[in-house]
Scaffold this active site. Structure first.
Site, PDB file in Angstrom:
ATOM      1  N   ASP A  30      68.284  51.929  44.867  1.00  0.00           N
ATOM      2  CA  ASP A  30      69.564  50.947  44.736  1.00  0.00           C
ATOM      3  C   ASP A  30      70.009  50.549  45.945  1.00  0.00           C
ATOM      4  O   ASP A  30      71.646  51.180  46.243  1.00  0.00           O
ATOM      5  CB  ASP A  30      69.835  50.989  43.767  1.00  0.00           C
ATOM      6  CG  ASP A  30      70.841  49.940  42.593  1.00  0.00           C
ATOM      7  OD1 ASP A  30      69.897  49.071  41.695  1.00  0.00           O
ATOM      8  OD2 ASP A  30      71.292  48.918  43.204  1.00  0.00           O
ATOM      9  N   ASN A  87      67.927  48.233  31.552  1.00  0.00           N
ATOM     10  CA  ASN A  87      68.865  47.248  31.172  1.00  0.00           C
ATOM     11  C   ASN A  87      67.244  46.361  30.746  1.00  0.00           C
ATOM     12  O   ASN A  87      66.647  45.778  31.637  1.00  0.00           O
ATOM     13  CB  ASN A  87      69.056  46.702  32.345  1.00  0.00           C
ATOM     14  CG  ASN A  87      70.257  47.328  32.698  1.00  0.00           C
ATOM     15  OD1 ASN A  87      71.173  48.431  32.022  1.00  0.00           O
ATOM     16  ND2 ASN A  87      71.055  47.664  33.657  1.00  0.00           N
ATOM     17  N   GLY A  93      72.036  43.236  30.695  1.00  0.00           N
ATOM     18  CA  GLY A  93      72.295  43.698  31.982  1.00  0.00           C
ATOM     19  C   GLY A  93      71.572  43.029  33.488  1.00  0.00           C
ATOM     20  O   GLY A  93      71.460  43.596  34.406  1.00  0.00           O
ATOM     21  N   GLN A  94      69.770  42.710  32.653  1.00  0.00           N
ATOM     22  CA  GLN A  94      68.553  42.379  33.503  1.00  0.00           C
ATOM     23  C   GLN A  94      69.519  41.743  34.703  1.00  0.00           C
ATOM     24  O   GLN A  94      69.657  40.421  33.635  1.00  0.00           O
ATOM     25  CB  GLN A  94      67.356  42.721  32.729  1.00  0.00           C
ATOM     26  CG  GLN A  94      66.587  42.500  33.325  1.00  0.00           C
ATOM     27  CD  GLN A  94      65.081  42.631  32.799  1.00  0.00           C
ATOM     28  OE1 GLN A  94      65.221  42.229  31.918  1.00  0.00           O
ATOM     29  NE2 GLN A  94      63.939  42.768  33.611  1.00  0.00           N
ATOM     30  N   HIS A 100      61.616  48.068  35.161  1.00  0.00           N
ATOM     31  CA  HIS A 100      62.062  49.146  36.608  1.00  0.00           C
ATOM     32  C   HIS A 100      63.629  49.972  35.440  1.00  0.00           C
ATOM     33  O   HIS A 100      64.522  49.622  34.300  1.00  0.00           O
ATOM     34  CB  HIS A 100      63.181  48.357  37.891  1.00  0.00           C
ATOM     35  CG  HIS A 100      64.438  47.342  37.128  1.00  0.00           C
ATOM     36  ND1 HIS A 100      64.415  46.031  36.794  1.00  0.00           N
ATOM     37  CD2 HIS A 100      65.963  47.802  36.809  1.00  0.00           C
ATOM     38  CE1 HIS A 100      65.048  45.572  36.627  1.00  0.00           C
ATOM     39  NE2 HIS A 100      66.312  47.019  36.696  1.00  0.00           N
ATOM     40  N   HIS A 102      65.962  52.862  36.013  1.00  0.00           N
ATOM     41  CA  HIS A 102      67.491  53.677  37.364  1.00  0.00           C
ATOM     42  C   HIS A 102      67.654  55.024  36.967  1.00  0.00           C
ATOM     43  O   HIS A 102      67.766  55.490  35.922  1.00  0.00           O
ATOM     44  CB  HIS A 102      68.777  52.408  36.642  1.00  0.00           C
ATOM     45  CG  HIS A 102      68.938  51.039  36.518  1.00  0.00           C
ATOM     46  ND1 HIS A 102      69.581  51.223  38.057  1.00  0.00           N
ATOM     47  CD2 HIS A 102      68.407  50.260  36.015  1.00  0.00           C
ATOM     48  CE1 HIS A 102      69.094  49.383  37.712  1.00  0.00           C
ATOM     49  NE2 HIS A 102      68.668  49.010  36.820  1.00  0.00           N
TER      50      HIS A 102
END
Ligand code: AMP
Length: 114
Positions: A30, A87, A93-94, A100, A102
């Site tokens: 990230d 998310n 909170g996307q 994806h 995390h």
């Protein structure tokens, strides 16, 4: 599906620090890490969010989780522990609308999340 920053990483038109790649998945660090280990695991196939996964995607989602498990081992956080986060949409909170997962680890995470 509209082009996203992640679809550009998949087609290699923008760079990323790729830590794993196969026929189905890509994993990269990230750019704004929230933990000592912060890796994003994405399907190469563009899916906007968890809301759009289908029965046919179950093997792909399983591959994402298995890749996360292997990467946790490779990055030395299997024993200390880690968190996997998907998310979804605004309240989740996307911010990037390409599915994806995390993989976060290397520090202690509180619960419940903020
Ligand atoms: P989310 O908020 O769940 O949609 O997560 C999107 C993540 O993508 C955030 O943690 C960002 O820091 C990360 N991100 C955005 N652009 C890039 C990029 N070019 N390379 C790596 N990670 C990125």
């Amino acid at each position: 599906m509209a082009e996203t920053i992640f679809s550009k990483i998949v087609d290699k038109s923008i760079p990323a620090n790729i830590v794993f790649e196969d026929e189905y998945l890509l994993a990269f660090t990230d750019v704004n890490p929230q933990a000592p280990v912060h890796i994003l695991i994405i399907p190469k196939k563009p899916i906007e969010s968890l809301n759009l996964i289908e029965e046919d995607d179950s093997t792909l989602i399983g591959k994402m989780v298995l890749a996360a498990k292997r990467l946790a081992c490779d990055f030395g956080i299997s024993e200390s522990g880690y968190r996997l986060v998907f998310n979804c949409n605004r309240d989740g909170g996307q911010t990037v609308f390409h599915l994806h997962c995390h993989l976060l680890g290397g520090r202690n995470f509180s619960w419940p999340p903020g």
